[in-house]
Design an enzyme around this catalytic site. Structure first.
Site, PDB file in Angstrom:
ATOM      1  N   ARG A  36      -9.012  -1.167  14.194  1.00  0.00           N
ATOM      2  CA  ARG A  36      -9.618  -0.665  12.957  1.00  0.00           C
ATOM      3  C   ARG A  36     -11.074  -0.229  13.170  1.00  0.00           C
ATOM      4  O   ARG A  36     -11.549   0.681  12.487  1.00  0.00           O
ATOM      5  CB  ARG A  36      -9.544  -1.723  11.867  1.00  0.00           C
ATOM      6  CG  ARG A  36      -8.183  -1.774  11.207  1.00  0.00           C
ATOM      7  CD  ARG A  36      -8.132  -2.817  10.134  1.00  0.00           C
ATOM      8  NE  ARG A  36      -7.004  -2.608   9.248  1.00  0.00           N
ATOM      9  CZ  ARG A  36      -6.647  -3.482   8.313  1.00  0.00           C
ATOM     10  NH1 ARG A  36      -7.318  -4.602   8.152  1.00  0.00           N
ATOM     11  NH2 ARG A  36      -5.613  -3.224   7.529  1.00  0.00           N
TER      12      ARG A  36
ATOM     13  N   LYS B   5      11.034  -9.706   2.936  1.00  0.00           N
ATOM     14  CA  LYS B   5      11.539  -9.862   1.559  1.00  0.00           C
ATOM     15  C   LYS B   5      11.839  -8.562   0.831  1.00  0.00           C
ATOM     16  O   LYS B   5      11.050  -7.617   0.886  1.00  0.00           O
ATOM     17  CB  LYS B   5      10.492 -10.627   0.744  1.00  0.00           C
ATOM     18  CG  LYS B   5      10.325 -12.041   1.223  1.00  0.00           C
ATOM     19  CD  LYS B   5       9.507 -12.850   0.240  1.00  0.00           C
ATOM     20  CE  LYS B   5       9.208 -14.217   0.813  1.00  0.00           C
ATOM     21  NZ  LYS B   5       7.773 -14.472   0.931  1.00  0.00           N
TER      22      LYS B   5
ATOM     23  N   GLY C  56       0.549  -2.847   9.156  1.00  0.00           N
ATOM     24  CA  GLY C  56       1.005  -4.236   9.104  1.00  0.00           C
ATOM     25  C   GLY C  56       1.779  -4.660  10.335  1.00  0.00           C
ATOM     26  O   GLY C  56       1.396  -4.373  11.469  1.00  0.00           O
TER      27      GLY C  56
ATOM     28  N   GLY D 256      -1.036  -3.161   3.192  1.00  0.00           N
ATOM     29  CA  GLY D 256      -0.804  -3.070   1.745  1.00  0.00           C
ATOM     30  C   GLY D 256      -1.092  -1.681   1.202  1.00  0.00           C
ATOM     31  O   GLY D 256      -0.372  -1.177   0.334  1.00  0.00           O
TER      32      GLY D 256
HETATM   33  N1  LIG Z   1      16.042 -11.670  10.016  1.00  0.00           N
HETATM   34  C1  LIG Z   1      14.875 -12.235   9.704  1.00  0.00           C
HETATM   35  N2  LIG Z   1      14.816 -13.496   9.273  1.00  0.00           N
HETATM   36  C2  LIG Z   1      13.619 -14.070   8.978  1.00  0.00           C
HETATM   37  N3  LIG Z   1      12.448 -13.442   9.064  1.00  0.00           N
HETATM   38  C3  LIG Z   1      12.452 -12.175   9.492  1.00  0.00           C
HETATM   39  C4  LIG Z   1      13.659 -11.509   9.829  1.00  0.00           C
HETATM   40  N4  LIG Z   1      13.346 -10.264  10.214  1.00  0.00           N
HETATM   41  C5  LIG Z   1      12.011 -10.158  10.136  1.00  0.00           C
HETATM   42  N5  LIG Z   1      11.456 -11.296   9.700  1.00  0.00           N
HETATM   43  C6  LIG Z   1      10.032 -11.599   9.536  1.00  0.00           C
HETATM   44  O1  LIG Z   1       9.441 -10.758   8.589  1.00  0.00           O
HETATM   45  C7  LIG Z   1       8.051 -10.764   8.808  1.00  0.00           C
HETATM   46  C8  LIG Z   1       7.463  -9.461   8.398  1.00  0.00           C
HETATM   47  O2  LIG Z   1       7.732  -9.266   7.061  1.00  0.00           O
HETATM   48  P1  LIG Z   1       6.725  -8.504   6.105  1.00  0.00           P
HETATM   49  O3  LIG Z   1       7.469  -8.243   4.852  1.00  0.00           O
HETATM   50  O4  LIG Z   1       5.436  -9.233   6.049  1.00  0.00           O
HETATM   51  O5  LIG Z   1       6.598  -7.151   6.964  1.00  0.00           O
HETATM   52  P2  LIG Z   1       5.587  -5.973   6.867  1.00  0.00           P
HETATM   53  O6  LIG Z   1       5.772  -5.288   5.600  1.00  0.00           O
HETATM   54  O7  LIG Z   1       5.691  -5.180   8.104  1.00  0.00           O
HETATM   55  O8  LIG Z   1       4.220  -6.718   6.929  1.00  0.00           O
HETATM   56  P3  LIG Z   1       2.820  -6.367   6.295  1.00  0.00           P
HETATM   57  O9  LIG Z   1       2.866  -7.006   4.933  1.00  0.00           O
HETATM   58  O10 LIG Z   1       1.890  -7.046   7.244  1.00  0.00           O
HETATM   59  O11 LIG Z   1       2.688  -4.882   6.254  1.00  0.00           O
HETATM   60  C9  LIG Z   1       7.851 -11.022  10.272  1.00  0.00           C
HETATM   61  O12 LIG Z   1       7.015 -12.127  10.428  1.00  0.00           O
HETATM   62  C10 LIG Z   1       9.253 -11.302  10.798  1.00  0.00           C
HETATM   63  O13 LIG Z   1       9.310 -12.406  11.656  1.00  0.00           O
HETATM   64  O1  LIG Z   2      -5.835  -6.045   5.964  1.00  0.00           O
HETATM   65  C1  LIG Z   2      -5.666  -5.361   4.948  1.00  0.00           C
HETATM   66  O2  LIG Z   2      -4.527  -5.003   4.547  1.00  0.00           O
HETATM   67  C2  LIG Z   2      -6.866  -4.839   4.222  1.00  0.00           C
HETATM   68  O3  LIG Z   2      -8.027  -5.081   4.934  1.00  0.00           O
HETATM   69  C3  LIG Z   2      -6.936  -5.417   2.820  1.00  0.00           C
HETATM   70  O4  LIG Z   2      -7.102  -6.801   2.867  1.00  0.00           O
HETATM   71  P1  LIG Z   2      -6.717  -7.695   1.608  1.00  0.00           P
HETATM   72  O5  LIG Z   2      -5.223  -7.695   1.515  1.00  0.00           O
HETATM   73  O6  LIG Z   2      -7.314  -9.041   1.859  1.00  0.00           O
HETATM   74  O7  LIG Z   2      -7.316  -7.018   0.384  1.00  0.00           O
END
Ligand SMILES: Nc1ncnc2c1ncn2[C@@H]1O[C@H](COP(=O)(O)OP(=O)(O)OP(=O)(O)O)[C@@H](O)[C@H]1O
Ligand SMILES: O=C(O)[C@H](O)COP(=O)(O)O
Length: 394
Positions: free
Chosen positions: A36, A197, A351, A374
């Site tokens: 970043r 989720k 993410g 996010g």
């Molecule tokens: N089949 C599964 N069973 C349980 N957990 C899982 C499975 N597949 C993926 N995960 C978990 O889901 C998590 C990621 O989910 P999340 O919804 O936070 O993803 P993301 O949207 O990429 O994340 P971020 O919110 O950081 O953008 C990971 O830690 C992973 O281990």
């Molecule tokens: O890491 C992030 O997604 C941004 O820096 C925003 O952070 P926050 O979810 O704590 O607002």
């Protein structure tokens, strides 16, 4: 983008308050991933070259309006100094007399980093007084913090009402790439949605169903869909209250002519651990006391084919528990397919998916990796980002 950018204003000799997202991972006081910081360099260097006095502001973590020693930005300032090859002055406050005094010492082309803006309760409340106090430090406001653009905070939104307010290059690029994908995509357009989720991905699935040709589902959330089809899923992740929603998504996809891809097989384990017993089963054969932690080899092949035939792919969320090597293969296969898809524009929605392509050493093979988790998700949901809305129109 219909917002003004740093190119549209004259910054020579001016004090520029530049909001960046330096919310980087740290361990023992050292920055462990500077992606970043590097992503903000084009804007910072441009402002320096133009003869601005560059005042940087960022949050780090969630200190909740109090000073938290480990969340000071000193290590970030050090890393930034190394990357710029120039000393970056770091203040212990983010506004007020001491900050003003340090700014008064700046020459054209100098860079200063203010303290973590979330040390003040007014930041997340978007307190107008704090926004004014930030604005008093500068003549111009630049927002390059795409990762925080979904937050209406004093340094991301409030301040923009007090100064000429424009976007930086990173902000511009993120909005242009993601905006083009959603408004005028090259086709076939495929979205891959994974992660833990369903609840977190409802908005994005809803919005993308109106836009994509192919929707691929993976990760923990896939098993609520598998259940909705009437299969047993053992101890896999399930959101009971989202089964009907999952059904309605599948129906909507059919109505709209969107190809809806779900896992056809899975890697199941008898424990949530890297050295659990594991085996590959068809999706309708998940044993009752096992849990699906990754997509299986047939699913990987299927998803790879769809990816290779697409002109544009957006990916958000891992296909399995990629943090454990035993269940990383599905996520790796998708990352590899994206890397191999030479005629496909590949966008990683920040993410965990961004962390995954980094982990597999494939980051440089992707066309765009968003710096927002996010923020990119909200953008893909079709929401307006307050940090962007507040900037001056062209
Ligand atoms: N089949 C599964 N069973 C349980 N957990 C899982 C499975 N597949 C993926 N995960 C978990 O889901 C998590 C990621 O989910 P999340 O919804 O936070 O993803 P993301 O949207 O990429 O994340 P971020 O919110 O950081 O953008 C990971 O830690 C992973 O281990
Ligand atoms: O890491 C992030 O997604 C941004 O820096 C925003 O952070 P926050 O979810 O704590 O607002």
């Amino acid at each position: 983008m219909n917002k003004k950018t740093v190119r549209d204003i004259d910054v020579k000799g001016k004090r520029v308050f530049c909001r960046v997202d330096f919310n980087v991972p740290m361990q023992n006081g050292v920055v462990t991933d500077d992606t970043r910081i590097r992503a903000a360099l084009p804007t910072i260097q441009y402002l320096m070259e133009q003869g601005a006095k560059v005042i940087l502001a960022s949050h780090l973590g969630r200190p909740k309006g109090k000073v938290v020693e480990e969340m000071r930005l000193n290590a970030v300032a050090e890393r930034l100094s190394e990357l710029l090859g120039k000393r970056v002055v770091k203040t212990d406050e983010a506004y007020g007399d001491a900050a003003k005094a340090a700014i008064a010492e700046m020459n054209e082309g100098d860079v200063l980093l203010l303290e973590n803006v979330r040390f003040y309760p007014g930041e997340e409340k978007n307190d107008p007084e704090l926004a004014k106090a930030f604005a008093e430090l500068a003549d111009v406001y630049v927002n390059d913090a795409f990762g925080a653009a979904h937050r209406a905070h004093a340094s991301t939104e409030g301040i923009a009402h007090h100064l000429p307010a424009v976007a930086g290059f990173l902000m511009e690029k993120e909005i242009e790439v993601l905006g083009k994908a959603l408004s005028n995509p090259d086709r076939p357009f495929t979205a891959i949605i994974g992660g833990a989720k369903v609840k977190d991905k409802i908005g994005v699935i809803e919005n993308l169903l109106d836009k994509v040709d192919n929707l691929i589902i993976g990760g923990g959330l896939a098993y609520t869909f598998v259940k909705a089809l009437g299969h047993e899923i053992g101890k896999s992740l399930l959101e009971e209250d989202k089964i009907d929603l999952a059904k309605s998504f599948m129906e909507k996809a059919k109505e709209k002519g969107v190809n809806f891809y779900m896992p056809v097989d899975a890697v199941v384990a008898d424990d949530f651990s890297n050295d659990a017993n594991k085996k590959v089963v068809n999706i309708d054969e998940i044993p009752s006391d096992w849990e699906a932690l990754d997509i299986g080899p047939k699913t990987r092949e299927l998803y790879r084919d769809v990816i290779l035939k697409s002109k544009l792919v957006i990916w958000n969320g891992p296909m399995g528990v990629f943090e454990m090597d035993a269940f990383a293969e599905g996520t790796k296969a998708v990352a590899q397919a994206l890397a191999d898809a030479k005629d496909t524009y590949t966008v990683i929605g920040g993410g965990d998916s961004a962390a995954a392509v980094e982990k597999f050493g494939l980051a440089n093979k992707m066309d765009h990796i968003s710096t927002g988790g996010g923020a990119s998700l909200e953008f893909m949901e079709g929401k307006q980002l307050p940090g962007v809305v507040a900037l001056n129109d062209k």
